[in-house]
Design a protein around this motif. Structure first.
Motif, PDB file in Angstrom:
ATOM      1  N   ARG A  20       0.941  -1.057  -0.002  1.00 50.87           N
ATOM      2  CA  ARG A  20       0.047  -0.022   0.099  1.00 50.87           C
ATOM      3  C   ARG A  20       0.924   1.334   0.130  1.00 50.87           C
ATOM      4  NH1 ARG A  20      -5.088  -0.711   3.788  1.00 50.87           N
ATOM      5  NH2 ARG A  20      -5.014  -2.427   2.204  1.00 50.87           N
ATOM      6  N   LEU A  21       0.768   2.277  -0.924  1.00 48.71           N
ATOM      7  CA  LEU A  21       1.515   3.361  -1.182  1.00 48.71           C
ATOM      8  C   LEU A  21       0.836   4.434  -0.355  1.00 48.71           C
ATOM      9  CD1 LEU A  21       2.614   2.614  -4.756  1.00 48.71           C
ATOM     10  CD2 LEU A  21       3.872   2.112  -2.648  1.00 48.71           C
ATOM     11  N   GLU A  22      -0.251   4.642  -0.567  1.00 42.80           N
ATOM     12  CA  GLU A  22      -1.229   5.992  -0.171  1.00 42.80           C
ATOM     13  C   GLU A  22      -2.754   5.657  -0.158  1.00 42.80           C
ATOM     14  OE1 GLU A  22      -0.992   8.737  -3.475  1.00 42.80           O
ATOM     15  OE2 GLU A  22      -1.291  10.439  -2.153  1.00 42.80           O
ATOM     16  N   THR A  23      -3.468   6.133   0.867  1.00 43.43           N
ATOM     17  CA  THR A  23      -5.040   5.954   0.969  1.00 43.43           C
ATOM     18  C   THR A  23      -5.373   7.403   0.143  1.00 43.43           C
ATOM     19  OG1 THR A  23      -4.779   6.549   2.940  1.00 43.43           O
ATOM     20  CG2 THR A  23      -4.993   4.276   2.314  1.00 43.43           C
ATOM     21  N   ARG A  93       8.079  11.998   2.126  1.00 43.96           N
ATOM     22  CA  ARG A  93       8.061  10.696   2.704  1.00 43.96           C
ATOM     23  C   ARG A  93       9.362  10.312   2.321  1.00 43.96           C
ATOM     24  NH1 ARG A  93       2.751   7.735   0.564  1.00 43.96           N
ATOM     25  NH2 ARG A  93       3.443   5.891   1.581  1.00 43.96           N
ATOM     26  N   ASP A  96      12.072  10.856   5.018  1.00 41.39           N
ATOM     27  CA  ASP A  96      12.002  10.016   5.982  1.00 41.39           C
ATOM     28  C   ASP A  96      12.229  10.804   7.507  1.00 41.39           C
ATOM     29  OD1 ASP A  96      11.911   7.959   7.635  1.00 41.39           O
ATOM     30  OD2 ASP A  96      13.919   7.280   7.560  1.00 41.39           O
ATOM     31  N   TYR A  98      10.411  11.253  10.097  1.00 39.29           N
ATOM     32  CA  TYR A  98      10.258  10.488  11.393  1.00 39.29           C
ATOM     33  C   TYR A  98      11.522   9.474  11.602  1.00 39.29           C
ATOM     34  CZ  TYR A  98       5.590  12.143  10.474  1.00 39.29           C
ATOM     35  OH  TYR A  98       4.465  12.784   9.966  1.00 39.29           O
TER      36      TYR A  98
ATOM     37  N   ALA B 142       3.240   9.141  12.046  1.00 33.14           N
ATOM     38  CA  ALA B 142       4.081   8.253  12.184  1.00 33.14           C
ATOM     39  C   ALA B 142       4.781   7.612  11.036  1.00 33.14           C
ATOM     40  CB  ALA B 142       3.847   7.299  13.311  1.00 33.14           C
ATOM     41  N   ARG B 143       5.960   6.982  11.051  1.00 32.56           N
ATOM     42  CA  ARG B 143       6.741   6.504   9.961  1.00 32.56           C
ATOM     43  C   ARG B 143       6.213   5.219   9.694  1.00 32.56           C
ATOM     44  NH1 ARG B 143      12.844   4.661  11.205  1.00 32.56           N
ATOM     45  NH2 ARG B 143      13.939   5.750   9.409  1.00 32.56           N
ATOM     46  N   VAL B 169       0.327   6.778   8.467  1.00 31.18           N
ATOM     47  CA  VAL B 169       1.531   6.315   8.399  1.00 31.18           C
ATOM     48  C   VAL B 169       2.098   6.628   7.011  1.00 31.18           C
ATOM     49  CG1 VAL B 169       1.343   4.829  10.388  1.00 31.18           C
ATOM     50  CG2 VAL B 169       1.111   4.008   8.116  1.00 31.18           C
ATOM     51  N   ASP B 170       3.545   6.678   7.026  1.00 35.95           N
ATOM     52  CA  ASP B 170       4.328   6.719   5.665  1.00 35.95           C
ATOM     53  C   ASP B 170       4.371   5.447   5.012  1.00 35.95           C
ATOM     54  OD1 ASP B 170       4.522   9.386   5.969  1.00 35.95           O
ATOM     55  OD2 ASP B 170       6.755   9.427   6.244  1.00 35.95           O
ATOM     56  N   ALA B 171       4.779   4.356   6.037  1.00 38.29           N
ATOM     57  CA  ALA B 171       4.750   3.100   5.403  1.00 38.29           C
ATOM     58  C   ALA B 171       4.125   2.314   6.348  1.00 38.29           C
ATOM     59  CB  ALA B 171       6.342   2.746   5.453  1.00 38.29           C
ATOM     60  N   PRO B 172       2.999   1.504   5.477  1.00 37.76           N
ATOM     61  CA  PRO B 172       2.192   0.396   6.476  1.00 37.76           C
ATOM     62  C   PRO B 172       2.796  -1.016   6.275  1.00 37.76           C
ATOM     63  CG  PRO B 172       1.384   0.910   4.337  1.00 37.76           C
ATOM     64  CD  PRO B 172       2.629   1.962   4.289  1.00 37.76           C
ATOM     65  N   VAL B 180      -2.893   6.038   4.930  1.00 35.38           N
ATOM     66  CA  VAL B 180      -1.341   6.038   4.295  1.00 35.38           C
ATOM     67  C   VAL B 180      -1.059   7.243   3.640  1.00 35.38           C
ATOM     68  CG1 VAL B 180       0.444   4.742   3.198  1.00 35.38           C
ATOM     69  CG2 VAL B 180      -1.234   3.413   4.181  1.00 35.38           C
ATOM     70  N   GLY B 181      -0.152   8.044   4.223  1.00 34.49           N
ATOM     71  CA  GLY B 181       0.444   9.049   3.532  1.00 34.49           C
ATOM     72  C   GLY B 181       0.881  10.240   4.431  1.00 34.49           C
TER      73      GLY B 181
END
Lengths: 104, 271
Positions: A20-23, A93, A96, A98, B142-143, B169-172, B180-181
């Protein structure tokens, strides 16, 4: 155009399955491969819950834009704002942000 | 404010993530510290390792709660402190979140990564007197899902319904069913009356910059956006200069500042 619901943009990665890249959520635009040759989608879209969308015939809309530049320009301005926003998100993103920083 | 560390005993230690722990500290002797306000920080002393500035994540009488990520020698020692161990505490230091300015307004709390702990006491204060405020949203990014802190609290706040909680989150991972985002996208979807909203942001500096821009794009007034800065606070009293940001000493003029008063400074690469 998502009127209501949630859609995940995914791609299949061998050994990992769908990643999953994005929602996307209410009001978001989904997909622009219809606008740019060779009109081929790059990622998968999966509805995560009951989702209502407005779907537009890409070929028809392209033809309309060709004959009506004002419509084409207005449409491209709207889509460009979406692209800029998505590109900005992708760059954030990539940072990074975080990571191991103080408030990471 | 104490100039020398006051001994506090670790009363409780809870794992938040693989590298982040929440410590509940109680005074170990007769000495106590002045009350901490939400947004202020303490200098936590791991004896034999050194001091680190850690925001207060909760207070109850003289008891302090801090959430610490293990990123270096000092924080590694703090995270390893077991119940019964003694650490030193100096504080309270710095400025506080403008709680009085939130009354009667919609409130948007935006946390990124380990930016949630400094905002937690604000949310607790709001929940303790919920009718004083308008719509309240907590937006948290969060990441990965494994990096989310206060998982039980997030679930409790969400189910309680007194505030709107949105997490991304950035990376699920394969278990994640949420958004996600980047956290800025949550700002676009949050419900608030922009003309009557105060926003508090805490997280990595770049996240706060883009979040403030997203809030302003939604119409939130520049003077209604507050951020919490993090800049190498060492002495806590504005003397050593390690945390200097232009004309500011973040340890005493911050960490909580109005975003429009520091926006230009945050764009200077050399600062």
């Amino acid at each position: 155009m998502l009127r209501r619901g949630t859609v995940a943009i995914e791609t299949h990665v061998p050994g990992r399955g769908p990643v999953r890249l994005e929602t996307l959520h209410d009001g978001d635009v989904l997909g622009w491969s219809w606008l740019v040759p060779p009109y081929r989608t790059s990622f998968d879209a999966r509805a995560l819950r009951t989702t209502r969308v407005v779907s537009v015939d890409g070929a028809c809309l392209r033809a309309r834009c060709e004959t009506d530049p004002a419509l084409g320009y207005a449409l491209l301005r709207l889509l460009a704002a979406v692209w800029v926003s998505r590109l900005e998100d992708a760059r954030l993103r990539l940072l990074d942000m975080y990571g191991k920083g103080p408030h990471g | 404010m104490a100039d020398v560390p006051i001994p506090f005993r670790v009363a409780d230690r809870r794992a938040e993530t693989h590298d982040t722990w929440t410590l509940r500290l109680e005074p170990a002797g007769g000495d106590a510290l002045p009350a901490f306000a939400p947004g202020q920080f303490a200098m936590l002393y791991a004896f034999g390792a050194g001091e680190a500035p850690i925001s207060v994540a909760g207070t109850a009488g003289a008891t302090l709660t801090h959430t610490v990520r293990s990123v270096g020698a000092v924080t590694r020692a703090l995270c390893a402190a077991a119940p019964g161990d003694v650490v030193g505490v100096r504080g309270p230091f710095g400025t506080a979140w403008p709680l009085a300015a939130l009354a009667g307004r919609d409130v948007v709390l935006v946390a990124g990564g380990l930016g949630l702990p400094p905002l937690r006491p604000v949310l607790e204060a709001i929940l303790a007197d919920r009718d004083r405020y308008g719509l309240v949203s907590l937006l948290y990014g969060a990441r990965t899902p494994a990096d989310l802190v206060y998982a039980a609290d997030l679930e409790s706040w969400r189910t309680d319904g007194a505030v709107t909680v949105a997490v991304t989150v950035d990376a699920p991972d394969e278990t994640w069913a949420g958004s996600v985002g980047v956290v800025t996208r949550l700002v676009e979807r949050a419900a608030f009356d922009a003309g009557n909203t105060v926003a508090l942001i805490c997280g990595p500096e770049v996240m706060m910059r883009f979040t403030a821009a997203a809030l302003r794009d939604r119409g939130v007034a520049p003077d209604a956006i507050w951020v919490s800065l993090e800049r190498g606070m060492t002495c806590g009293t504005g003397h050593c200069g390690h945390c200097q940001l232009g004309r500011l000493f973040v340890c005493k003029d911050g960490p909580v500042v109005r975003h429009d008063t520091v926006e230009a400074l945050l764009r200077v690469a050399e600062l």
